[in-house]
Write a protein that holds these residues in place. Structure first.
Motif, PDB file in Angstrom:
ATOM      1  N   THR A  58       0.681  -1.303   0.135  1.00 28.34           N
ATOM      2  CA  THR A  58       0.035   0.003   0.037  1.00 28.34           C
ATOM      3  C   THR A  58       0.819   1.340  -0.029  1.00 28.34           C
ATOM      4  OG1 THR A  58      -1.794  -1.145   1.299  1.00 28.34           O
ATOM      5  CG2 THR A  58      -1.701   1.382   1.207  1.00 28.34           C
ATOM      6  N   VAL A  59       0.664   2.043  -1.156  1.00 24.12           N
ATOM      7  CA  VAL A  59       1.536   3.379  -0.997  1.00 24.12           C
ATOM      8  C   VAL A  59       0.714   4.224  -0.139  1.00 24.12           C
ATOM      9  CG1 VAL A  59       2.381   4.903  -2.642  1.00 24.12           C
ATOM     10  CG2 VAL A  59       1.991   2.649  -3.626  1.00 24.12           C
ATOM     11  N   SER A  60       1.602   4.644   0.950  1.00 23.62           N
ATOM     12  CA  SER A  60       1.010   5.673   1.913  1.00 23.62           C
ATOM     13  C   SER A  60       1.904   6.716   1.938  1.00 23.62           C
ATOM     14  CB  SER A  60       0.698   4.973   3.221  1.00 23.62           C
ATOM     15  OG  SER A  60       2.042   4.556   3.892  1.00 23.62           O
ATOM     16  N   GLU A  61       1.716   7.930   2.904  1.00 23.00           N
ATOM     17  CA  GLU A  61       2.606   8.889   2.760  1.00 23.00           C
ATOM     18  C   GLU A  61       3.786   8.522   3.929  1.00 23.00           C
ATOM     19  OE1 GLU A  61       1.653  13.554   3.192  1.00 23.00           O
ATOM     20  OE2 GLU A  61       0.553  12.512   4.657  1.00 23.00           O
ATOM     21  N   GLN A  62       3.535   7.712   4.764  1.00 25.63           N
ATOM     22  CA  GLN A  62       4.753   7.117   5.614  1.00 25.63           C
ATOM     23  C   GLN A  62       5.639   6.575   4.701  1.00 25.63           C
ATOM     24  OE1 GLN A  62       3.475   4.443   8.419  1.00 25.63           O
ATOM     25  NE2 GLN A  62       5.259   4.481   9.607  1.00 25.63           N
ATOM     26  N   ASN A  63       5.697   5.800   3.849  1.00 20.82           N
ATOM     27  CA  ASN A  63       6.792   5.175   3.069  1.00 20.82           C
ATOM     28  C   ASN A  63       7.108   5.654   1.813  1.00 20.82           C
ATOM     29  OD1 ASN A  63       4.766   3.798   1.960  1.00 20.82           O
ATOM     30  ND2 ASN A  63       5.369   1.635   2.832  1.00 20.82           N
ATOM     31  N   ASN A  64       6.205   6.665   1.109  1.00 16.89           N
ATOM     32  CA  ASN A  64       6.173   6.853  -0.162  1.00 16.89           C
ATOM     33  C   ASN A  64       5.717   8.241  -0.245  1.00 16.89           C
ATOM     34  OD1 ASN A  64       6.864   6.595  -2.698  1.00 16.89           O
ATOM     35  ND2 ASN A  64       4.530   5.865  -3.221  1.00 16.89           N
ATOM     36  N   THR A  65       6.684   9.255   0.247  1.00 16.19           N
ATOM     37  CA  THR A  65       6.330  10.839   0.306  1.00 16.19           C
ATOM     38  C   THR A  65       6.624  11.279  -1.069  1.00 16.19           C
ATOM     39  OG1 THR A  65       8.680  11.086   1.147  1.00 16.19           O
ATOM     40  CG2 THR A  65       6.599  11.036   2.789  1.00 16.19           C
ATOM     41  N   ALA A  66       5.955  10.807  -2.066  1.00 11.17           N
ATOM     42  CA  ALA A  66       6.235  11.288  -3.347  1.00 11.17           C
ATOM     43  C   ALA A  66       5.548  12.629  -3.786  1.00 11.17           C
ATOM     44  CB  ALA A  66       5.828  10.328  -4.446  1.00 11.17           C
ATOM     45  N   PRO A 195      10.682  16.101   2.549  1.00 10.12           N
ATOM     46  CA  PRO A 195      10.159  14.725   2.155  1.00 10.12           C
ATOM     47  C   PRO A 195       9.659  14.594   0.833  1.00 10.12           C
ATOM     48  CG  PRO A 195       9.029  15.962   4.287  1.00 10.12           C
ATOM     49  CD  PRO A 195      10.300  16.777   3.513  1.00 10.12           C
ATOM     50  N   ASP A 196       9.104  15.492   0.056  1.00  9.64           N
ATOM     51  CA  ASP A 196       8.736  15.318  -1.223  1.00  9.64           C
ATOM     52  C   ASP A 196       9.790  14.964  -2.270  1.00  9.64           C
ATOM     53  OD1 ASP A 196       9.679  17.847  -1.171  1.00  9.64           O
ATOM     54  OD2 ASP A 196       7.919  18.987  -2.246  1.00  9.64           O
ATOM     55  N   ALA A 197      11.054  14.898  -1.770  1.00 12.08           N
ATOM     56  CA  ALA A 197      12.220  14.799  -2.678  1.00 12.08           C
ATOM     57  C   ALA A 197      12.704  13.335  -2.602  1.00 12.08           C
ATOM     58  CB  ALA A 197      13.446  15.901  -2.253  1.00 12.08           C
ATOM     59  N   LEU A 198      12.006  12.586  -1.767  1.00 15.02           N
ATOM     60  CA  LEU A 198      12.264  11.278  -1.450  1.00 15.02           C
ATOM     61  C   LEU A 198      11.351  10.382  -1.835  1.00 15.02           C
ATOM     62  CD1 LEU A 198      14.736   9.446  -0.553  1.00 15.02           C
ATOM     63  CD2 LEU A 198      13.985   9.844   1.781  1.00 15.02           C
ATOM     64  N   ARG A 199      11.410   9.073  -2.255  1.00 16.56           N
ATOM     65  CA  ARG A 199      10.564   8.325  -2.343  1.00 16.56           C
ATOM     66  C   ARG A 199      11.042   6.936  -2.216  1.00 16.56           C
ATOM     67  NH1 ARG A 199       9.024   6.499  -7.565  1.00 16.56           N
ATOM     68  NH2 ARG A 199       6.766   5.321  -7.705  1.00 16.56           N
ATOM     69  N   VAL A 200      10.237   5.921  -1.827  1.00 18.06           N
ATOM     70  CA  VAL A 200      10.758   4.611  -1.429  1.00 18.06           C
ATOM     71  C   VAL A 200       9.644   3.616  -1.808  1.00 18.06           C
ATOM     72  CG1 VAL A 200      11.307   3.053   0.247  1.00 18.06           C
ATOM     73  CG2 VAL A 200      12.073   5.548   0.713  1.00 18.06           C
ATOM     74  N   ILE A 201      10.210   2.511  -2.509  1.00 12.51           N
ATOM     75  CA  ILE A 201       9.302   1.673  -3.026  1.00 12.51           C
ATOM     76  C   ILE A 201       9.478   0.087  -2.768  1.00 12.51           C
ATOM     77  CG2 ILE A 201       7.872   0.773  -5.131  1.00 12.51           C
ATOM     78  CD1 ILE A 201       6.925   3.389  -4.837  1.00 12.51           C
ATOM     79  N   PRO A 202       8.586  -0.508  -1.852  1.00 11.56           N
ATOM     80  CA  PRO A 202       9.168  -1.861  -1.518  1.00 11.56           C
ATOM     81  C   PRO A 202       9.063  -2.782  -2.690  1.00 11.56           C
ATOM     82  CG  PRO A 202       7.524  -1.116   0.009  1.00 11.56           C
ATOM     83  CD  PRO A 202       7.559  -0.059  -1.236  1.00 11.56           C
ATOM     84  N   LEU A 203       9.859  -3.610  -2.674  1.00 16.04           N
ATOM     85  CA  LEU A 203       9.583  -4.825  -4.052  1.00 16.04           C
ATOM     86  C   LEU A 203       9.864  -6.099  -3.470  1.00 16.04           C
ATOM     87  CD1 LEU A 203      12.587  -3.271  -6.389  1.00 16.04           C
ATOM     88  CD2 LEU A 203       9.941  -2.838  -6.557  1.00 16.04           C
TER      89      LEU A 203
END
Length: 856
Positions: A58-66, A195-203
């Protein structure tokens, strides 16, 4: 024995399988097998592959602050009918049942995502672009190398290099990596990353991250320091972000061919007498045992007598390690008394040998990405292709280990040879047109280089590009074959003279419209050629056999003559425009047909293609409308600024409050594909004066489909490049979109798409061994012909555009000339250049006393 799992359906995973329950492959969430590391099992780790199920994240603001636009859902996928599959520009995600609340109690929309590395690379991580319309300016990567910023009216506000990026991608992070962890890793180089400069996506088994840094220099430092660094047991891969549209093609030798002799053994076979041994040599020589061609040799009589007076003996070499006595008896067909197998030269499988070879090469700290064994098990030599991260690393390995004997291979050598590669991407139509010539080239040059043609076939091949790949061990050979292939796949520029090979380029804007494309296609079909219409460069290119190209060129020339005779532009006076849009246009189209009557909304004129008699009838009908203009006078509330009727599905400009029919606005915006007039502005009137407020990006995005929008952006870009002939140029290869920056120092630019080496000063294919001055002198050494041409220009009123050097011939009218190529506004009298038309007339009246038209 457990049943093998059914293979997953690739098309189902891309949401485009049409077979339903009849499909022989599995439709569902597959399990995935994590393959063993190609270097072999790590210490303390099990070598058994681990089977896991892909996790639904689930893409949430906690781990994917895109930031907005980094992850944009595809609305067609959510409705169940996106036809683009994995090539879709937007993300294929499924809306979750409920929104997710973060720790800050801020509710956001979330999407349940099936995440794979390919999906992240293609749909998210490599495409951080805000949807057009979400801001005042937007960015696209065009021309393969340029980052282009579009403003209101879809006009380009700036152009920069797309390769100098401040965005990095981080691959192979541990599976449970959080945004805070990534931020801590980067803290040494940039504190307080927003925060909006970093993005993390779990694979599935790792984590992927992107980070936007303050500048490109910081990004380069991070890449140099962190790429290859070990973090929590994972080797990080940190690379510069490659935007969508930026090609990444290389001609360097980062691949190396590695060959060595396969293990073998020798058998000594004893026969009853020397005659039987001689017959066995004749029978067995050249036969194959377990795929290998054996080598039989008769031992001398003196050697046999030492063992027995009457016996004969032969030796059989090049035997596979697993060869048995039964294999030998089956081949010999002559009974023998006994056989003795000598010890194998060494006893390693190809994969085991590769582990030793990789370990050997890595002693020089060379960076290896992986390898692939390409030989067959029965071959005398084992061959593998080793992939290095850089050409330098490959060169070091070749220099240090080529031909060196290795103990683990039974003291036999390994042979390392660089593989040079050049690629061409061509349309399937070009492939079909030049297939025979490509096959001839492949046969003619097979001794020095290999030509492979692949791709562009299968179910979805109508738009898939074909790759023509040239590979070889010598760079000079690959370069020479590449030049021959390049001349073939680039096509022949169609010209007006000498059977399409001489004179100026054959072109008319008619060839770029629907009717013109239809005519070109028909000529190609009739002559068995392919004709490519390059709208950006205003050129036609011919592909096929030489005699067929000449025939096609003649037909195109005849079409051009007919077009020039029957194409006309009829201006509509301002007082007639309103009536003409309401009634007159429909009347003309009903009489002559839609293909013959068109409308240019920007110039407010009719485009008419017909015979002189039809043209006169059309003019008569226009004159008859003058008495009816009173019917169209007076403005109606809520009327469309184009058709002057009550707007249907109205769209209103927020900047000026003018209203348009949805269909009229769409057609108006799409008309810029032909008019090339940017910025796109409102054509409504306020108190009799034109409005000229620029089109808002959000309106353009909603009025057009994604494909139409990208096409108009490309047109705006090509118009921008065309107007700046001293700053930018297109790659000379037809069907190649690459744009490069012109320089004065003769720097060589290697096209990232077709790999053509270009001199950025002369704007031609690189002239190796010649300076730019020498090349220009060699090109224009026919002084007599040049002098005759200049004299012809004077006699026929032809002058060269002072901005782009395009030859222009003035037929009639005033001395204000607009260059058809770069759109420069020119005073024909003195050839001074202006940015717009108004200053030209002021200049002509002030400096020359008139505008070049004498009134009686």
């Amino acid at each position: 024995m457990a049943a093998q799992p059914q293979r997953a359906c690739t098309f189902f995973l891309q949401n485009r399988c049409r077979k339903g329950d009849d499909c022989q492959y599995a439709h569902g969430t597959p399990t995935s097998v994590v393959e063993q590391d190609w270097r072999g099992p790590k210490a303390g780790k099990s070598s058994i592959p681990i089977t896991t199920s892909p996790r639904m994240q689930t893409v949430s603001e906690q781990n994917n602050t895109a930031s907005e636009g980094l992850f944009i859902p595809c609305k067609y996928f959510q409705k169940g009918f996106c036809s683009f599959g994995t090539s879709c520009f937007y993300a294929h995600v499924i809306p979750s049942q409920a929104p997710v609340a973060t720790e800050t109690s801020k509710t956001i929309h979330s999407y349940a995502v099936k995440v794979t590395p390919d999906a992240v690379a293609e749909k998210t991580g490599d495409n951080p672009i805000t949807p057009l319309g979400a801001g005042s300016t937007q960015v696209r990567v065009l021309g393969a190398t340029l980052s282009v910023t579009f403003g209101p009216g879809l006009k380009i506000s700036s152009v920069g290099s797309a390769s100098a990026t401040s965005i990095i991608t981080i691959h192979n992070l541990p599976a449970d990596t959080s945004a805070e962890t990534v931020k801590a890793i980067l803290a040494e180089f940039e504190q307080d990353l927003p925060p909006d400069a970093l993005r993390v996506i779990p694979l599935e088994e790792s984590t992927y991250a992107t980070a936007k840094l303050k500048d490109a220099a910081t990004a380069e430092k991070i890449i140099a320091r962190l790429d290859g660094m070990l973090h929590d047991g994972h080797t990080l891969s940190v690379k510069p972000y490659q935007p969508k549209g930026l090609s990444n093609v290389s001609q360097s030798a980062t691949r190396v061919s590695c060959t060595w002799f396969a293990p073998s053994k020798i058998a000594s076979i004893t026969f009853r007498d020397h005659s039987a041994a001689r017959g066995a040599v004749t029978t067995g020589q050249g036969k194959r045992i377990r795929g290998r061609k054996i080598e039989c040799k008769l031992q001398s009589k003196s050697y046999s007598k030492r063992k027995s007076r009457n016996q004969g003996e032969i030796s059989v070499g090049n035997l596979a390690v697993n060869t048995t006595e039964e294999d030998l008896r089956r081949i010999m067909r002559i009974g023998f008394k006994s056989v003795f197998f000598q010890r194998p030269s060494y006893n390693l499988s190809p994969d085991e040998a590769m582990v030793y070879i990789i370990s050997l090469l890595e002693q020089q700290k060379t960076e290896i990405e992986g390898y692939e064994i390409v030989s067959k098990p029965e071959d005398n030599k084992t061959k593998a292709i080793i992939r290095f991260k850089s050409e330098a690393a490959a060169a070091i390995s070749v220099q240090n280990y080529n031909g060196k004997k290795q103990d683990f291979l039974g003291n036999s050598p390994i042979f390392l040879q660089p593989i040079y590669t050049a690629n061409f991407k061509i349309a399937p139509e070009i492939r079909r047109a030049v297939a025979k010539q490509l096959a001839e080239l492949e046969t003619e040059h097979k001794e020095i280089a290999r030509i492979r043609v692949f791709g562009g076939s299968g179910i979805n091949s109508s738009h898939a590009l074909t790759t023509v790949r040239i590979t070889g061990p010598k760079k000079s050979d690959v370069a020479s074959v590449k030049a021959l292939v390049g001349n073939l796949v680039r096509g022949q520029l169609c010209r007006k003279e000498a059977g399409g090979t001489g004179g100026e380029a054959l072109w008319d804007p008619y060839f770029a419209c629907v009717a013109g494309i239809r005519r070109i296609t028909q000529i190609g079909h009739d002559t068995k050629t392919y004709i490519y219409c390059d709208r950006r460069k205003s050129q036609l290119f011919l592909f096929g056999a030489e005699d067929k190209r000449r025939e096609a060129a003649q037909l195109l020339l005849e079409s051009l003559v007919s077009i020039e005779e029957n194409s006309h532009s009829l201006p509509i006076p301002g007082n007639l425009w309103r009536y003409f849009m309401r009634e007159g246009l429909r009347t003309l189209q009903d009489k002559f047909g839609n293909e013959k009557v068109g409308i240019n909304v920007v110039k407010r004129c009719i485009t008419f293609n017909g015979t002189p008699a039809e043209l006169e009838d059309a003019r008569m009908m226009l004159r008859n409308t003058e008495a009816k203009t009173t019917l169209a006078s007076g403005e109606i509330s809520g009327e469309c600024s184009i058709c002057f009727d009550i707007a249907e599905n109205p769209t209103r400009f927020s900047t000026c409050d003018h209203v348009y029919c949805s269909a009229c606005l769409t057609d108006y915006i799409k008309s810029t594909l032909d008019t090339r007039k940017f910025p796109i502005a409102c054509i409504g009137e306020t108190k009799g004066l034109p409005c000229n407020c620029n089109l808002e990006l959000s309106i353009a995005s909603s009025a057009l489909s994604a494909a139409e929008l990208e096409s108009i952006l490309a047109t705006s870009f090509s118009d921008y490049i065309r107007r700046r002939p001293s700053e930018y140029a297109y790659c000379p290869t037809p069907n190649c979109n690459t744009v490069y920056t012109i320089t004065s120092d003769g720097k060589v630019f290697s096209c990232v798409d077709c790999l053509l080496d270009i001199c950025t000063s002369c704007k031609v294919e690189a002239h190796d061994g010649m300076t730019c001055i020498d090349y220009r002198c060699a090109k224009h050494n026919d002084e007599k012909a040049q002098k005759e041409y200049e004299e012809w220009k004077k006699q026929n009123g032809v002058q060269s555009c002072p901005k782009c050097s395009t030859d222009i011939q003035k037929a009639s009218g005033c001395n204000h000339i607009t260059c058809g190529n770069c759109k420069a506004h020119i005073c024909w009298k003195c050839l001074e250049v202006f940015e717009s038309s108004g200053p030209v007339y002021d200049h002509m009246n002030r400096e020359h006393g008139n505008i070049g038209i004498e009134f009686n």
